[in-house]
Design an enzyme around this catalytic site. Structure first.
Site, mmCIF file in Angstrom:
data_model
loop_
_atom_site.group_PDB
_atom_site.id
_atom_site.type_symbol
_atom_site.label_atom_id
_atom_site.label_comp_id
_atom_site.label_asym_id
_atom_site.label_seq_id
_atom_site.Cartn_x
_atom_site.Cartn_y
_atom_site.Cartn_z
ATOM 1 N N ASN A 99 -27.212 -5.418 14.798
ATOM 2 C CA ASN A 99 -28.323 -5.590 13.839
ATOM 3 C C ASN A 99 -27.783 -6.061 12.483
ATOM 4 O O ASN A 99 -27.833 -5.369 11.471
ATOM 5 C CB ASN A 99 -29.155 -4.311 13.701
ATOM 6 C CG ASN A 99 -28.339 -3.080 13.355
ATOM 7 O OD1 ASN A 99 -27.139 -3.037 13.560
ATOM 8 N ND2 ASN A 99 -29.013 -2.077 12.817
ATOM 9 N N HIS A 237 -27.276 8.292 20.150
ATOM 10 C CA HIS A 237 -27.568 9.421 19.242
ATOM 11 C C HIS A 237 -28.715 10.344 19.682
ATOM 12 O O HIS A 237 -29.753 10.457 19.035
ATOM 13 C CB HIS A 237 -27.831 8.918 17.822
ATOM 14 C CG HIS A 237 -28.676 7.691 17.696
ATOM 15 N ND1 HIS A 237 -29.882 7.523 18.324
ATOM 16 C CD2 HIS A 237 -28.463 6.565 16.971
ATOM 17 C CE1 HIS A 237 -30.394 6.351 18.000
ATOM 18 N NE2 HIS A 237 -29.542 5.740 17.194
ATOM 19 N N ASP A 310 -22.377 6.794 14.732
ATOM 20 C CA ASP A 310 -23.502 6.036 14.169
ATOM 21 C C ASP A 310 -23.259 5.788 12.678
ATOM 22 O O ASP A 310 -24.146 5.955 11.840
ATOM 23 C CB ASP A 310 -24.832 6.763 14.383
ATOM 24 C CG ASP A 310 -26.041 5.895 14.028
ATOM 25 O OD1 ASP A 310 -25.867 4.675 13.827
ATOM 26 O OD2 ASP A 310 -27.156 6.444 13.945
#
Length: 431
Positions: A99, A237, A310
């Site tokens: 992203n 996650h 993350d």
């Protein structure tokens, strides 16, 4: 170059700690333990001798979930600073989310990003490709072409794939290509503008909450699609007890599903949020005590396979003020191991061997990586950690461009002494 590491502590298969030594020649492990003496006997000693002084020696840590932000958002992080931060945390392999801007959703963009990773990274970077073009569309990327261009796996991390049909077609193609679909699970129709966990604390603060089923319902959908297609489905996650239950049931049914959990979800809950501050805003959010207990149990019984950070950097300006209007995310590369060791190993919740395995052996095994163990002939990727000295987590010590974490000021043990990747020292603690 040859490196000789002396007086290091390693963990054996039974979880016992033993003093050992290790020799690296060029980029490979040449000898460990008793083999070291015969290797160097009668020969010139290696030019670089490192006295580990009892520090814990592990394989280089592997993080399957990192945001490097480049291209497009280099004010938050760059490939160089992000990999330097990971090296400071003991990581020698990271998997970079797609992203960024532009997204690597074509072979040309993927090749360009791979070249940038290769030029700027100080450790190994495995690059994810998007599941769909532009991440938010329902138009599938060309998996075969992207794999040929070096894609590690496929994910739309940051957004959930909203269409079951799109996910079905993506998994069907992934099964043919023998590649994993890695999912950020979030049903947008169940978000309702939430910025933190829907629970006791959100009601106290008067902030819109995020339901547990926002995450868990999409996992329930996807494991059935995985069963129907035969694809490897990996859940990012995991944060809720319902998600753990669905994944556990799917594994019992023989479905090829794996999962990760982040350190902050294992350590903090909604009750630790002091007020409306965006440093505690992350996606998925900090959940309830019951959710945290389910995550811990899920790791212990094998429902959850590994720990991943993350790592999601944002600028100081973006993470000041209210949760409303600020971005989700917390950095984690530089603090993961020390936080896990201090708050979960020293407290007796996990063993040291379990934590190391969840950060090395398990991700390597699940994603078929030729790393994660210390063995002669293997690539010399390893890390040394100081398990005895307590230190403060300080913003000024960060190598990341960002420090958006509520853990600043916490005292921890288990900080990184040295990280070696491909036989080269890529991080060394400054004393």
């Amino acid at each position: 170059m040859t490196l000789w590491i002396k007086n290091a502590t390693t963990i054996d298969q039974q979880g016992n700690l033993n003093l050992t030594e290790l020799v690296i020649k060029e980029d490979k492990i040449a000898a460990i333990g008793d083999d070291v003496a015969s290797l160097i006997k009668g020969k010139t000693e290696p030019e670089n001798i490192i006295d580990a002084k009892g520090a814990l020696l592990t394989p280089g840590l592997i993080d399957v979930h990192v945001h490097l932000r480049e291209p497009g958002f280099s004010y938050k992080e760059t490939i160089k600073t992000g990999t330097e931060a990971a090296a400071r945390g003991g990581f020698t392999t990271i998997c970079a989310m797609p992203n960024v801007n532009p997204e690597p959703d074509t072979p040309e963009k993927m090749l360009a990003l791979q070249e940038k990773n290769k030029a700027d990274a100080v450790i190994k970077v495995l690059q994810y490709a998007p599941i769909t073009k532009g991440l938010r569309s329902d138009h599938l990327t060309d998996q075969k072409a992207l794999i040929a261009a070096g894609a590690f796996a496929f994910t739309n991390d940051g957004v959930g794939v909203q269409s079951a049909g799109t996910m079905y077609l993506a998994m069907k193609e992934a099964a043919k290509n023998n590649v994993a679909i890695v999912a950020h699970t979030e049903d947008d129709s169940l978000l309702f503008g939430g910025v933190m966990h829907e629970g006791k604390r959100s009601r106290e603060l008067g902030l819109p909450g995020i339901l547990n089923i926002t995450e868990a319902s999409q996992i329930a959908r996807d494991v059935l699609i995985s069963e129907a297609t035969g694809a490897h489905y990996h859940v990012c996650h995991v944060s809720t007890k319902e998600s753990v239950r669905v994944i556990r049931d799917a594994k019992k049914a023989g479905i090829h599903v794996t999962a990760e959990v982040a350190p902050h979800h294992l350590i903090l809950t909604e009750e630790d949020i002091p007020g409306d501050t965006s440093l505690y805003k992350m996606n998925p959010p900090l959940r309830s005590k019951e959710d945290r207990a389910a995550l811990i149990k899920g790791l212990l019984d094998g429902t959850i396979d590994m720990i991943a950070t993350d790592h999601a950097p944002h600028s100081k300006e973006e993470k000041e003020g209210s949760m409303i209007g600020s971005p989700f995310g917390i950095v984690g590369s530089e603090t993961a191991f020390s936080l896990l060791y201090t708050h979960l190993v020293e407290t007796g919740i996990f063993t040291l061997k379990q934590v190391v395995d969840w950060l090395t052996v398990q991700p390597a095994k699940i994603f078929n990586l030729d790393s994660g163990i210390l063995a002669v002939g293997k690539q010399a990727d390893l890390a040394l950690f100081d398990l005895t000295t307590a230190k403060d987590i300080r913003e000024e010590d960060f190598l990341s461009l960002s420090a958006n974490t509520p853990f600043i000021g916490w005292k921890v043990k288990g900080t990184t002494v040295m990280t070696i990747a491909d036989g080269k020292i890529v991080y060394e603690e400054v004393i």
